[in-house]
Design an enzyme around this catalytic site. Structure first.
Site: not given
Length: 92
Positions: A32-34
């Site tokens: 995920v891009c978090t």
């Protein structure tokens, strides 16, 4: 304000839905891009609890930093967006 929790519930359902599609001995990657714990280690830890027969698979090394059973890439380290990655090997 509830976006991380709502997204984490969706992400958990997606990773659980993908698990039966992985061949025995294959690898399932959750990325995920978090940088939130809710959408990274919390989702990964919950998957591991629900799937105790899966084993943690290797994740990238430097510049990725250890993060729970996975790895985290921070903007200040790599000049990119923040990202997290976790991987598990399906039971044979």
């Amino acid at each position: 304000a509830d976006a991380p929790e709502r997204l984490a519930r969706l992400q958990a359902r997606l990773v659980d839905a993908a698990a039966p599609l992985v061949r025995p001995g294959g690898v399932l990657v959750y990325s995920v891009c978090t940088l939130t714990r809710t959408e990274t280690t919390d989702v990964a830890d919950a998957f591991a609890t629900r799937h105790p027969d899966w084993t943690v698979a290797p994740v990238p090394g430097s510049p990725w930093e250890p993060w729970g059973t996975g790895a985290l890439l921070t903007p200040q380290t790599a000049g990119t967006d923040g990202m997290a990655i976790f991987a598990w090997e399906a039971p044979a």
